[in-house]
Scaffold this motif. Structure first.
Motif, PDB file in Angstrom:
ATOM      1  N   VAL A  48      32.380 -15.433  67.096  1.00 33.50           N
ATOM      2  CA  VAL A  48      33.296 -16.158  67.977  1.00 33.50           C
ATOM      3  C   VAL A  48      34.147 -17.201  67.250  1.00 33.50           C
ATOM      4  O   VAL A  48      35.150 -17.671  67.771  1.00 33.50           O
ATOM      5  N   TYR A  49      33.753 -17.567  66.033  1.00 34.79           N
ATOM      6  CA  TYR A  49      34.501 -18.632  65.338  1.00 34.79           C
ATOM      7  C   TYR A  49      34.300 -18.468  63.844  1.00 34.79           C
ATOM      8  O   TYR A  49      33.208 -18.121  63.392  1.00 34.79           O
ATOM      9  N   GLU A  50      35.357 -18.686  63.098  1.00 33.05           N
ATOM     10  CA  GLU A  50      35.205 -18.593  61.663  1.00 33.05           C
ATOM     11  C   GLU A  50      36.201 -19.534  61.004  1.00 33.05           C
ATOM     12  O   GLU A  50      37.389 -19.469  61.282  1.00 33.05           O
ATOM     13  N   GLN A  51      35.704 -20.427  60.167  1.00 39.51           N
ATOM     14  CA  GLN A  51      36.626 -21.338  59.495  1.00 39.51           C
ATOM     15  C   GLN A  51      36.006 -21.852  58.198  1.00 39.51           C
ATOM     16  O   GLN A  51      34.801 -22.090  58.116  1.00 39.51           O
ATOM     17  N   ALA A  52      36.878 -21.986  57.178  1.00 45.01           N
ATOM     18  CA  ALA A  52      36.419 -22.576  55.917  1.00 45.01           C
ATOM     19  C   ALA A  52      36.780 -24.055  55.913  1.00 45.01           C
ATOM     20  O   ALA A  52      37.800 -24.441  56.469  1.00 45.01           O
ATOM     21  N   TYR A  53      35.915 -24.871  55.317  1.00 49.12           N
ATOM     22  CA  TYR A  53      36.230 -26.303  55.215  1.00 49.12           C
ATOM     23  C   TYR A  53      36.347 -26.685  53.738  1.00 49.12           C
ATOM     24  O   TYR A  53      35.669 -26.102  52.896  1.00 49.12           O
ATOM     25  N   PRO A  54      37.232 -27.648  53.406  1.00 46.87           N
ATOM     26  CA  PRO A  54      37.416 -28.016  51.998  1.00 46.87           C
ATOM     27  C   PRO A  54      36.175 -28.690  51.407  1.00 46.87           C
ATOM     28  O   PRO A  54      35.367 -29.273  52.134  1.00 46.87           O
ATOM     29  N   PHE A  55      36.051 -28.613  50.097  1.00 49.29           N
ATOM     30  CA  PHE A  55      34.832 -29.023  49.405  1.00 49.29           C
ATOM     31  C   PHE A  55      34.440 -30.471  49.690  1.00 49.29           C
ATOM     32  O   PHE A  55      33.266 -30.788  49.819  1.00 49.29           O
ATOM     33  N   LYS A  56      35.423 -31.374  49.775  1.00 44.87           N
ATOM     34  CA  LYS A  56      35.073 -32.792  49.912  1.00 44.87           C
ATOM     35  C   LYS A  56      34.931 -33.237  51.361  1.00 44.87           C
ATOM     36  O   LYS A  56      34.835 -34.435  51.637  1.00 44.87           O
ATOM     37  N   GLU A  57      34.940 -32.299  52.280  1.00 42.77           N
ATOM     38  CA  GLU A  57      34.861 -32.656  53.701  1.00 42.77           C
ATOM     39  C   GLU A  57      33.581 -33.436  54.004  1.00 42.77           C
ATOM     40  O   GLU A  57      32.509 -33.111  53.518  1.00 42.77           O
ATOM     41  N   LYS A  58      33.718 -34.502  54.816  1.00 47.27           N
ATOM     42  CA  LYS A  58      32.543 -35.268  55.249  1.00 47.27           C
ATOM     43  C   LYS A  58      32.445 -35.257  56.763  1.00 47.27           C
ATOM     44  O   LYS A  58      31.390 -35.493  57.335  1.00 47.27           O
ATOM     45  N   ASP A  59      33.591 -35.089  57.416  1.00 48.14           N
ATOM     46  CA  ASP A  59      33.623 -35.217  58.860  1.00 48.14           C
ATOM     47  C   ASP A  59      33.819 -33.838  59.474  1.00 48.14           C
ATOM     48  O   ASP A  59      34.896 -33.277  59.420  1.00 48.14           O
ATOM     49  N   PHE A  60      32.755 -33.315  60.056  1.00 50.83           N
ATOM     50  CA  PHE A  60      32.793 -31.946  60.558  1.00 50.83           C
ATOM     51  C   PHE A  60      33.002 -31.894  62.059  1.00 50.83           C
ATOM     52  O   PHE A  60      32.963 -30.836  62.657  1.00 50.83           O
ATOM     53  N   LYS A  61      33.234 -33.063  62.682  1.00 57.56           N
ATOM     54  CA  LYS A  61      33.318 -33.066  64.140  1.00 57.56           C
ATOM     55  C   LYS A  61      34.472 -32.225  64.674  1.00 57.56           C
ATOM     56  O   LYS A  61      34.307 -31.557  65.691  1.00 57.56           O
ATOM     57  N   PRO A  62      35.650 -32.237  64.018  1.00 60.25           N
ATOM     58  CA  PRO A  62      36.724 -31.376  64.544  1.00 60.25           C
ATOM     59  C   PRO A  62      36.318 -29.896  64.574  1.00 60.25           C
ATOM     60  O   PRO A  62      36.635 -29.181  65.530  1.00 60.25           O
ATOM     61  N   TYR A  63      35.617 -29.444  63.541  1.00 59.63           N
ATOM     62  CA  TYR A  63      35.180 -28.046  63.505  1.00 59.63           C
ATOM     63  C   TYR A  63      34.123 -27.811  64.579  1.00 59.63           C
ATOM     64  O   TYR A  63      34.163 -26.828  65.311  1.00 59.63           O
ATOM     65  N   LEU A  64      33.179 -28.749  64.637  1.00 64.17           N
ATOM     66  CA  LEU A  64      32.050 -28.567  65.544  1.00 64.17           C
ATOM     67  C   LEU A  64      32.481 -28.628  67.006  1.00 64.17           C
ATOM     68  O   LEU A  64      31.941 -27.909  67.847  1.00 64.17           O
ATOM     69  N   ALA A  65      33.484 -29.467  67.293  1.00 63.54           N
ATOM     70  CA  ALA A  65      33.963 -29.541  68.675  1.00 63.54           C
ATOM     71  C   ALA A  65      34.564 -28.199  69.080  1.00 63.54           C
ATOM     72  O   ALA A  65      34.338 -27.710  70.195  1.00 63.54           O
ATOM     73  N   ALA A  66      35.313 -27.585  68.169  1.00 60.20           N
ATOM     74  CA  ALA A  66      35.892 -26.269  68.464  1.00 60.20           C
ATOM     75  C   ALA A  66      34.786 -25.220  68.627  1.00 60.20           C
ATOM     76  O   ALA A  66      34.864 -24.350  69.493  1.00 60.20           O
ATOM     77  N   ILE A  67      33.737 -25.335  67.786  1.00 64.71           N
ATOM     78  CA  ILE A  67      32.623 -24.382  67.875  1.00 64.71           C
ATOM     79  C   ILE A  67      31.886 -24.548  69.206  1.00 64.71           C
ATOM     80  O   ILE A  67      31.552 -23.583  69.881  1.00 64.71           O
ATOM     81  N   LYS A  68      31.677 -25.809  69.589  1.00 65.61           N
ATOM     82  CA  LYS A  68      30.953 -26.107  70.831  1.00 65.61           C
ATOM     83  C   LYS A  68      31.634 -25.430  72.021  1.00 65.61           C
ATOM     84  O   LYS A  68      30.986 -24.880  72.899  1.00 65.61           O
ATOM     85  N   GLU A  69      32.954 -25.472  72.016  1.00 63.08           N
ATOM     86  CA  GLU A  69      33.747 -24.859  73.080  1.00 63.08           C
ATOM     87  C   GLU A  69      33.469 -23.355  73.197  1.00 63.08           C
ATOM     88  O   GLU A  69      33.490 -22.792  74.278  1.00 63.08           O
ATOM     89  N   LYS A  70      33.204 -22.707  72.043  1.00 64.32           N
ATOM     90  CA  LYS A  70      32.966 -21.249  72.046  1.00 64.32           C
ATOM     91  C   LYS A  70      31.531 -20.911  72.446  1.00 64.32           C
ATOM     92  O   LYS A  70      31.215 -19.755  72.647  1.00 64.32           O
ATOM     93  N   ASP A  71      30.677 -21.914  72.491  1.00 65.30           N
ATOM     94  CA  ASP A  71      29.296 -21.768  72.911  1.00 65.30           C
ATOM     95  C   ASP A  71      28.534 -20.625  72.232  1.00 65.30           C
ATOM     96  O   ASP A  71      28.041 -19.713  72.898  1.00 65.30           O
ATOM     97  N   PRO A  72      28.443 -20.616  70.900  1.00 63.55           N
ATOM     98  CA  PRO A  72      27.675 -19.573  70.215  1.00 63.55           C
ATOM     99  C   PRO A  72      26.183 -19.857  70.336  1.00 63.55           C
ATOM    100  O   PRO A  72      25.795 -20.976  70.662  1.00 63.55           O
ATOM    101  N   ASP A  73      25.338 -18.822  70.082  1.00 58.47           N
ATOM    102  CA  ASP A  73      23.908 -19.143  70.082  1.00 58.47           C
ATOM    103  C   ASP A  73      23.377 -19.340  68.662  1.00 58.47           C
ATOM    104  O   ASP A  73      22.221 -19.701  68.471  1.00 58.47           O
ATOM    105  N   LEU A  74      24.243 -19.079  67.659  1.00 61.78           N
ATOM    106  CA  LEU A  74      23.833 -19.357  66.279  1.00 61.78           C
ATOM    107  C   LEU A  74      25.050 -19.767  65.463  1.00 61.78           C
ATOM    108  O   LEU A  74      26.132 -19.202  65.612  1.00 61.78           O
ATOM    109  N   ILE A  75      24.862 -20.805  64.621  1.00 65.99           N
ATOM    110  CA  ILE A  75      25.937 -21.218  63.716  1.00 65.99           C
ATOM    111  C   ILE A  75      25.440 -21.017  62.293  1.00 65.99           C
ATOM    112  O   ILE A  75      24.407 -21.572  61.905  1.00 65.99           O
ATOM    113  N   PHE A  76      26.149 -20.185  61.534  1.00 63.71           N
ATOM    114  CA  PHE A  76      25.783 -20.012  60.131  1.00 63.71           C
ATOM    115  C   PHE A  76      26.674 -20.938  59.306  1.00 63.71           C
ATOM    116  O   PHE A  76      27.880 -20.765  59.226  1.00 63.71           O
TER     117      PHE A  76
END
Lengths: 383, 287
Positions: free
Chosen positions: A196-224
Motif C-alpha cells: 500500500v505504500y513505498e518510499q525511500a528516505y534520505p540517509f540523514k533523515e531523523k524525522d520520520f513523522k511525515p512518512y509515518l503519517a502517510a503510512i498511517k492513513e493507508k492502515d497497513p498491518d505490517l511496515i517493513f
C-alpha cells in the motif's frame, strides 16, 4: 648531538614496526573495520568479537603450529581510507587473508585489490553484490540484500500473516536491494498481498513523522522498515508515539544494542531478519555470547558475530589447506561444508562466493532480541 | 483533512526546531555581520552538556540550565577570543575561523564523549492533546510550547527593554552606538550569550525528540541554517522564524504528498536560490 639523537629516535620509530613485522613468526590476518566515524559502534563490535576469536584460536594452539596475529585498521567506513589501508595490509604487513569487517562502500573498494594479490578476502556482513564479483578470492559471510529481502517478505507473508504492507526504505545500496528482494518475492510468490505504500528516505533523515503519517492513513498491518539502527530506532519510536499499531519489521541493520536503547520501550514486539540467533542452543554460540557480555559489558550483535565467523572460516580454511598459500586457502574456503558458525551452520559458499545459511528471525521481548523463527527454504536462502 | 492537519503539525514542530537553531545565527549576523557557522557546534555542545548534567542530576531542568550556562559561556568565548580580534579583516576571515571552530568543536565532542550515538532518555512532561481529531504527541506539544516561550522572551527582550534598545542600536550602527555611550562590546557579548543559550535549548530538545546525541549532529544545521537566514532576510529575527516555519511545513508536506526521493535538505537550498534570484533581501529583509 641533540639533533642527531632526535633523528635516530625518529628513524628507529619509523623502522621499528617493519623490523618487528619481519621478525615475528606468526600467521597474519588483516581486519578492516570502522572504528571511528558514524559507524563506530559497529566497528567496535567487530573488533571486540574478532579479538575473542583470535584469543580462542591461539589458546587452542594457533594454526599450522604458529600463533595468529591480527592486524586491524580503522577504515572509518570510507572507501578512500580503506584503499590505502588495504595497500598497507598487502605490502607492509603481508597478511595471508583479510576479514572485511566494514560497510559496503569500503569493502567494494578493497575487494579488487585483494583479488589482484590473490589474498582471500571475506566480507563479514557487507551486502553489496559487487564485493564478491571482484573475483574468486572474495567471499561473503553475510546475506546478499536480495536474499535477506526475499526472506523478510516470506516471513511477513507466512509467519506474520500480513495482507497490507508498507515499505519504508533507506535510500542507499543496502536499503534499495533489500526492498527489491522484498518486492520480487511479493510479486512472484504472494500476489494476493497488497503493497500500500513505498518510499525511500534520505540517509540523514531523523524525522520520520511525515512518512509515518502517510503510512498511517493507508492502515497497513505490517511496515517493513529498512535502515541502520540510528534510522530504524527513531522510525519505531515515532510510529508508536503516533499511535500506529501495525507490526513493525526490520532487518539486520537494526541488530544492535544501540537500536534497543534508541527505540526504548517502543522496541517491544519489533522483529528483524538477521543471521544471529541469540537463543541458539549450540554451545559455541552461548559461550561466545556469555564471554562477550562478561568482557565488554554490552550486548553482542550480528556484525560482531559475522566478523567472528569470517575470521574463523578463514582460519579453518588455512588449517584444511595446510598452508598459507593464497590459492590453496581460496580452494579450501570454497570447499567449506557445514561449518559450525555463530551465525548458523554455514552450508557452504556458492561458486560466486556467497554464503548459504539459514535466515534468522528475531523479536524484541523484555528489551532484548530473542528467537522468533527461521527461514530454511533453499529457494529463498540460496542466492 | 486529518492527514493534512497531522502533517501540518509535524511541519510546524520541525519548523520550530529549525527556528530555535537559526535564531542565534540571525541575532549574530544582525549585530556583527558575521556568518556564525560555529553556532551549529554550540548547539551540539548544548546537547552533550544537557545530557551530562541530566545524567548527573537526574533532572531535566538542571540539565537544561547547565547546557544554557555552558553554551552562553562558550558563545561569549568564541566572540571575545576569535571573532572580535578578527573584525578588522574582511568578512571571509571570521567566516573561515568559524568553520574551523565548527570542525574543532565537533572533534572535541567526539574525543570526549566517544564515537557512539548517545541516547537522551528524558521525558518532556507536556500533555498529549487531541485537537480537531488530530493526536498531538506530548513531544510535539513540548516543542511548540518551549519555542513559543523563547520567542515571546526574545520579543520582550528586544522591544521592551533597554538592553534590547541597545542591541538594536548596535546592530544599526556600531560606531554611532559607541559614540552615544553604549558599551557596544558588552552588548555584542550579551547577544552571543543569548543566541548560544537558545542553541543549547535547541540541542537538548532535539536530543530528546530523536533520542540521539552525537558529535556530527550539527553538520546538517550548519549549512541549512545559512539557507534559512538568507531566505528570511539576513539578520532579521522575524524573517528567520518565518522562514524556518515555512521550510518545516514545506518539507513535511512535500514528503507526505509528493513521492519524490528528494533529500529534504535540497528544498532549503532551492528556496535560497529562488530568493537570491528574485528577492535578494529575503522575506523580511530590507535593502
Amino acid at each position: 648531538m641533540k639533533r642527531f639523537a632526535l633523528w635516530t629516535l625518529a628513524l628507529s620509530l619509523v623502522l621499528f614496526p617493519l623490523g618487528a613485522a619481519q621478525a615475528a613468526d606468526t600467521v597474519k590476518i588483516g581486519l578492516l573495520a570502522p572504528l571511528t566515524g558514524f559507524a563506530a559502534a559497529d566497528g567496535a563490535s567487530v573488533l571486540n568479537s574478532v579479538k575473542l576469536a583470535v584469543e580462542k584460536v591461539n589458546k587452542e594452539g594457533g594454526i599450522l603450529g604458529k600463533q595468529v596475529e591480527l592486524v586491524a585498521y580503522d577504515d572509518r567506513a570510507d572507501g578512500k581510507e580503506a584503499v590505502g589501508l588495504a595497500q598497507k595490509l598487502i605490502q607492509r604487513d603481508r597478511v595471508v587473508g583479510v576479514v572485511g569487517g566494514s560497510y559496503s562502500t569500503p569493502s567494494r573498494a578493497v575487494a579488487p585489490l585483494f583479488q589482484e594479490e590473490e589474498i582471500p578476502f571475506i566480507a563479514a556482513y557487507a551486502v553489496h553484490p559487487d564485493i564478491t564479483k571482484a573475483g574468486d578470492y572474495c567471499f561473503r559471510n553475510g546475506f546478499l540484500g536480495m536474499v535477506e529481502g526475499r526472506a523478510a517478505a516470506h516471513v511477513a507473508v507466512h509467519q506474520l500473516k500480513a495482507k497490507k504492507i508498507a515499505l519504508i526504505t533507506s535510500d542507499n545500496d543496502f536499503g534499495r536491494t533489500l526492498a527489491a528482494g522484498f518486492k520480487e518475492y511479493l510479486s512472484k510468490k504472494a500476489p494476493g498481498v497488497e503493497l500500500v505504500y513505498e518510499q525511500a528516505y534520505p540517509f540523514k533523515e531523523k524525522d520520520f513523522k511525515p512518512y509515518l503519517a502517510a503510512i498511517k492513513e493507508k492502515d497497513p498491518d505490517l511496515i517493513f522498515a529498512s535502515g541502520y539502527y540510528f534510522q530504524t530506532g527513531p522510525i519505531v519510536s515515532q510510529a508508536r508515539e503516533m499511535g500506529i499499531s501495525a507490526t513493525l519489521f526490520g532487518e539486520e541493520g537494526a541488530d544492535s544494542p544501540k537500536f534497543l536503547e534508541i527505540a526504548g520501550k517502543a522496541a517491544e514486539g519489533f522483529l528483524i531478519v538477521t543471521n544471529l540467533n541469540r537463543d541458539d542452543p549450540r554451545p559455541e554460540v552461548q559461550e561466545f555470547l556469555k564471554l562477550y557480555r562478561e568482557r565488554y559489558q554490552i550486548e553482542p550483535d550480528m556484525v560482531g558475530a559475522s566478523a567472528y565467523d569470517a575470521f574463523m572460516l578463514l582460519c579453518d580454511a588455512i588449517r584444511r589447506a595446510g598452508s598459507t598459500d593464497g590459492a590453496a586457502v581460496r580452494d579450501a574456503l570454497a570447499a567449506t561444508q557445514n561449518y559450525n558458525g555463530l551465525t548458523g551452520v554455514v552450508q557452504g559458499f556458492t561458486p560466486a562466493g556467497e554464503v548459504v545459511k539459514d535466515v534468522q528471525v528475531q523479536i524484541v521481548q523484555d528489551g532484548a532480541f530473542h528467537y522468533y523463527g527461521v527461514v530454511k527454504d533453499p529457494t529463498i536462502i540460496t542466492p | 483533512m486529518h492527514l493534512f492537519l497531522e502533517q501540518l503539525l509535524n511541519g510546524v514542530a520541525i519548523g520550530s526546531i529549525y527556528a530555535l537553531v537559526t535564531l542565534g545565527l540571525a541575532l549574530v549576523y544582525g549585530i556583527l555581520r558575521i556568518l556564525h557557522v560555529a553556532h551549529a557546534a554550540v548547539y551540539t555542545v548544548g546537547a552533550y552538556l544537557g545530557l551530562l548534567f541530566f545524567k548527573m542530576s537526574g533532572s531535566l531542568l538542571v540539565g537544561c540550565a547547565g547546557a544554557i550556562a555552558g553554551c552562553a559561556v562558550l558563545g561569549v568565548a568564541i566572540e571575545r577570543l576569535i571573532y572580535f580580534p578578527l573584525l578588522k579583516y574582511p568578512p571571509y576571515v571570521p567566516l573561515i575561523a568559524s568553520i574551523a571552530i565548527l570542525l574543532a568543536l565537533e572533534e572535541v565532542c567526539r574525543l570526549v564523549a566517544g564515537p557512539y550515538i548517545l541516547t537522551f532518555p528524558a521525558q518532556l512532561r507536556f500533555p498529549a492533546l487531541h485537537v480537531l481529531g488530530v493526536d498531538v504527541p506530548s513531544s510535539v506539544t513540548g516543542i511548540l510550547c518551549i519555542t513559543a516561550a523563547i520567542l515571546a522572551f526574545l520579543w520582550f527582550l528586544t522591544t521592551r527593554t533597554e538592553t534590547g534598545l541597545a542591541m538594536r542600536a548596535v546592530s544599526q550602527d556600531l560606531a554611532i552606538a559607541d559614540a552615544m555611550g553604549i558599551n557596544s562590546h558588552a552588548v555584542i557579548s550579551f547577544t552571543f550569550a543569548v543566541g548560544s543559550a537558545i542553541a543549547a535549548v535547541a540541542g537538548v530538545l532535539v536530543g530528546i525528540y530523536y533520542n540521539q546525541v552525537y558529535s556530527t549532529m550539527g553538520s546538517v544545521p550548519a549549512y541549512k541554517t545559512l539557507a534559512i537566514i538568507v531566505v528570511g532576510g539576513l539578520g532579521s529575527v522575524p524573517g528567520a522564524v518565518a522562514a524556518s516555519l515555512l521550510l518545516g511545513i514545506a518539507e513535511t508536506l512535500l514528503i507526505g504528498y509528493a513521492h519524490i526521493p528528494l533529500p529534504r535538505d535540497a528544498l532549503a537550498f532551492l528556496a535560497m536560490i529562488a530568493v537570491l534570484m528574485w528577492r535578494s533581501e529575503g522575506l523580511f529583509g530590507s535593502r
